[in-house]
Design a protein around this motif. Structure first.
Motif, short mmCIF file in Angstrom:
data_model
loop_
_atom_site.label_atom_id
_atom_site.label_comp_id
_atom_site.label_asym_id
_atom_site.label_seq_id
_atom_site.Cartn_x
_atom_site.Cartn_y
_atom_site.Cartn_z
N TYR A 1 -3.08 -4.64 -8.84
CA TYR A 1 -2.59 -5.40 -9.98
C TYR A 1 -3.46 -6.62 -10.24
CZ TYR A 1 0.94 -6.06 -13.53
OH TYR A 1 1.56 -6.14 -14.74
N GLY A 2 -3.96 -7.22 -9.16
CA GLY A 2 -4.87 -8.34 -9.30
C GLY A 2 -6.13 -7.94 -10.06
N SER B 1 -0.56 -4.95 -4.77
CA SER B 1 -0.99 -6.27 -5.24
C SER B 1 -2.49 -6.33 -5.52
CB SER B 1 -0.56 -7.35 -4.26
OG SER B 1 -1.05 -7.09 -2.98
N ALA B 2 -3.28 -5.66 -4.69
CA ALA B 2 -4.73 -5.68 -4.92
C ALA B 2 -5.07 -4.99 -6.24
CB ALA B 2 -5.45 -5.00 -3.77
#
Lengths: 514, 327
Positions: B199-200, B196-197
């Motif tokens: 992709y953010g 998630s980090a």
């Protein structure tokens, strides 16, 4: 001396200390006991140890040094919005890691405001990724804490000293030598140590902004040992090394700490002036920009979705709020007896135990508790009570850091008088100590509440859908590609944490001009 | 006395009512139970015919199972990834899934009779078509891109997708993997703990490309109507990833657990996977996929190491990766 000892609170303090030892070394022992065989460390693990110490040392040093002028400026100026500024400056400390990282990148990243400004000014852009990024992030997180701890010290100096100093015509440098340096000698080592310990257990930030696997910390190695290798003995061993490092830092810092000896005052807050106004203005402006810009980026990203989040996110937020309040109250209940016991027994060991939990790996605590509880009960059913307990233990060092020096000053200044008056036991606590501890206790409780809001990780093993907290909900949103809503949840978290912090801290900061 | 009897009777009645609806405890990954995740649909779909109460319990799957051992309450475990199946198998906690592997619509052949795949995807670098005009068409082309193209990846020591990346490079380059990492290193903006980090950072525009999955663009197409995110498809092939479900041997509800395993390959279950799990369903012909998924570019070749091969390679590939980045 004997009259001063308050047996009840000493026993309570000992009980708190025992609880903390159980939560830290006990859980570590449980993990080690469940391990099969012994594993050695590899070269990469030792590199992780080295990087951990390096970045933690530099992060703590920079945070503490920068905090000196900031705390001084805040202590000697009064201006409109000062209280609000102090509260908001504390926000980075409680942000979930990933949110803070994205906020920092929005400001200092390749396309961030800072580099855009540099390019516009005809300068070379700078990269946030690398050791500099790790330090930037850690200073962003911890400068507010360092400032608050120093500010506590500054405000604990009786206003009469400053009045006397200015009537004697003290210049800024006289003030520094006679009042401020002794003060710094008292509070700086402790603040340095706390931040060093926090940065020691850093993991996701160090990796994300470190720019590559060189930025590996011990906590990452522990995570890897758990999640990927399920090598409990290695995890326990690494956790032990982490404790060792932290213990060393703690011993060093306690060793250089000296009481400031400012003497007693009437306990009033006396407005004070002195020093160059423009200098303080510049310092406060720069720090505000540094700390607030990333927050503003998060606010602007989250403002659009904060009111339109999924139902379950609000439910998780509500759950987080009461967990935070419960943790904050428990923190106070644990801190006071421990601080009293440490003072009465004159044992630094007791106070040292209070700091154990910062050095502990959340993963080891969570797993250790799981192993301990699983033999008798269903850990999932106990997830929230466990979370409250662990959050309180994790926040205790910060509360203790704020309470301990204040308590020592109270005893030093009023202890003899109280002894002479035969003021002992609960009466001493109620009449003498607690009223004068309001400020640090309020701060400690506020910090505990805010930290609990942002906490994640301890119950990763047994987080149940019904027990979902706001940080967990935030990560779920991110993992489901819902980045916009994740920022909304982050903003909600930020607002709730700050509100809780403000409420508790406000209660403690109300001036007692009696 | 009367009151006591009454209380006892009430308790009995309550127990009887509870006994009527047996409980099936399913351990699942964290993401499963969110209201937009696959959990709620699975629960509703299964409870429709099972006459039971499906209860999800989420958390770190494998560590928890290993700690609980034979005393585990799990009847079924869903969401295991292929990198942990070897350890999960070694616990001896799982029994056969009882399904026919031949009906699966996976790009590779799996013959495992213990862990049943319910979805799949491949590792891929995702780019923004408005920022990258000519995406690389092979790993070689990716390496040849200028160093100011910035890519963000996940750490293979903490993330399953990061591990899949190093296995992907190993599958293409074998012994030369370390040279490939050395060439790739200057383009790596940073390495994050989890997906998630990374992709953010990509969607925020900080990175030009991100290590993710071939199915990621489907989210943007379906949920956001945004067709500017694409997966760079390489001729070399892409590393295959799957999530699996296993039936626990010690279950006190073997029939119910078996019923659940049957349900996994049902159309109700499989049709929900694309938009709840953002991955390809393991048993559903392409014609039945949502339109957004039909639009996706698919790799012509899927690369995959069996769990034994992957386990044997792991230390070596991790060391090569670490060494290249530590220079």
């Amino acid at each position: 001396m004997a009259r001063r000892v308050q047996p009840v609170s000493t026993y309570l303090g000992a009980a708190v200390a025992a609880l903390l030892v159980l939560l830290t070394f006990g859980t570590l022992g449980a993990v080690a006991w469940r391990a099969e065989g012994l594993s050695g460390l590899r070269t990469s693990d030792w590199l992780a140890v080295r990087f951990t110490v390096l970045q933690a040392f530099l992060s703590a040093l920079i945070s503490v040094l920068l905090a000196i002028p900031v705390a001084r400026a805040l202590a000697r100026r009064s201006f409109w919005g000062r209280g609000a500024l102090i509260t908001i400056l504390g926000a980075p400390f409680i942000l979930p890691v990933i949110v803070a990282v994205l906020g920092l990148i929005a400001v200092f990243g390749r396309n961030g405001l800072f580099n855009t400004a540099l390019v516009w000014a005809g300068l070379e852009p700078v990269s946030i990724f690398g050791l500099q990024g790790v330090l930037l992030a850690h200073v962003f997180f911890n400068l507010p804490l360092a400032t608050r701890l120093l500010l506590q010290g500054w405000l604990a100096i009786p206003g009469e000293r400053f009045r006397l100093a200015s009537s004697l015509g003290f210049t800024s440098s006289d003030m520094l030598r006679h009042i401020e340096l002794p003060l710094l000698r008292q509070v700086l080592p402790g603040a340095f140590m706390v931040i060093f310990l926090i940065c020691t257990t850093s993991f996701a930030v160090a990796l994300a902004l470190g720019g590559g696997p060189r930025a590996t910390t011990i906590e990452l190695a522990i995570y890897q040992a758990f999640r990927f290798d399920f090598d409990l003995s290695k995890a326990a061993l690494l956790a032990l090394i982490q404790f060792g490092l932290c213990a060393l830092a703690a011993v060093l810092s306690l060793w250089v700490t000296t009481p400031s000896g400012q003497g007693a005052g009437l306990g009033r807050t006396v407005p004070r002036h002195g020093g160059a106004v423009w200098l303080d203005a510049v310092i406060l402006s720069l720090v505000s920009i540094f700390l607030l810009l990333p927050l503003l980026m998060i606010v602007s990203k989250g403002a659009g979705t904060i009111l339109g989040l999924p139902e379950s996110t609000y439910a998780a937020a509500w759950r987080s709020v009461w967990v935070a309040v419960a943790s904050a109250l428990l923190t106070v209940l644990l801190t006071v007896p421990l601080a009293l016991a440490a003072l009465n027994l004159r044992m630094r060991l007791v106070e040292g135990i209070g700091y154990l939990s910062i050095a502990a790996s959340p993963l080891v605590i969570g797993t250790g508790l799981f192993i301990m509880v699983y033999r008798w009960a269903d850990p999932v059913g106990l997830a929230l009570p466990i979370l409250i307990l662990v959050n309180a233990a994790m926040s205790l060092p910060f509360a203790l850091r704020a309470v301990s020096p204040a308590l020592a000053e109270i005893e030093k200044d009023y202890g003899k008088l109280a002894d002479a008056l035969g003021l002992t036991g609960m009466a001493r606590l109620r009449i003498l100590i607690l009223p004068r501890l309001r400020r640090p206790l309020g701060f400690g409780a506020g910090l505990a509440a805010a930290l609990s809001m942002g906490d994640l990780g301890v119950i990763a093993l047994f987080a149940d859908p019904e027990n979902q907290t706001l940080p967990l909900a935030l990560y779920q949103l991110m993992n489901a590609y819902r980045l916009d809503e994740a920022f909304g949840a982050a903003l909600l978290l930020l607002v709730l944490s700050l509100s809780l912090f403000w409420l508790f801290d406000r209660g403690g900061r109300a001036n007692v001009d009696a | 006395m009367k009151a006591l009897t009454l209380a006892a009777l009430t308790t009995l009645a309550a127990t009887a009512a509870a006994a009527e609806k047996t409980e099936l405890t399913v351990y699942a990954g964290d993401y499963f139970t969110s209201e937009w995740g696959p959990g709620p649909v699975i629960e509703a779909g299964f409870e429709e015919f099972c006459n039971c109460d499906l209860v999800f319990s989420t958390g770190d799957l494998l560590p928890r199972l290993l700690l609980e051992g034979e005393r585990t309450k799990a009847d079924v475990v869903i969401g295991l990834t292929s990198d942990v199946t070897a350890k999960a198998r070694a616990t001896g906690l799982f029994t056969t899934h009882g399904q026919d592997n031949d009906v699966l619509t996976l790009p590779i052949q799996l013959t495992d009779d213990t862990f049943l795949p319910f979805n799949y995807g491949h590792t891929a670098f995702i780019y923004d078509t408005t920022r990258t005009e000519t995406p690389p068409a092979s790993f070689e082309a990716l390496l040849a891109m200028p160093d100011d193209v910035k890519i963000v990846i996940q750490d293979p020591r903490t993330s399953i997708s990061g591990l899949a990346l190093v296995l992907w490079v190993q599958a293409i380059y074998g012994d030369k993997a370390q040279d490939v990492w050395a060439k790739l290193a200057p383009k790596i903006l940073t390495v994050t703990k989890d997906w998630s980090a990374s992709y953010g950072m990509f969607t925020d525009g900080e990175a030009d490309m991100v290590l993710s999955y071939t199915t990621s663009p489907a989210y943007h197409i379906i949920a956001e109507g945004d067709e500017t995110k694409s997966a760079a498809i390489f001729d070399d092939g892409h590393y295959f990833m799957t999530e699996l479900v296993g039936q626990v041997k010690t279950t006190d509800q073997p029939e119910l657990a078996q019923k659940f395993m049957d349900f996994v390959l049902s159309e109700t279950f499989q049709e929900m996977i694309p938009t709840a799990n953002w991955s390809f369903p393991a048993k559903l012909e392409e014609a039945k996929w949502p339109d957004g998924f039909k639009k996706l570019d698919l790799p012509k070749k899927a690369l995959f190491y069996s769990e034994d091969e992957a386990a044997a390679l792991r230390d070596e590939v991790l060391d090569a990766w670490l060494a290249a980045f530590s220079q």
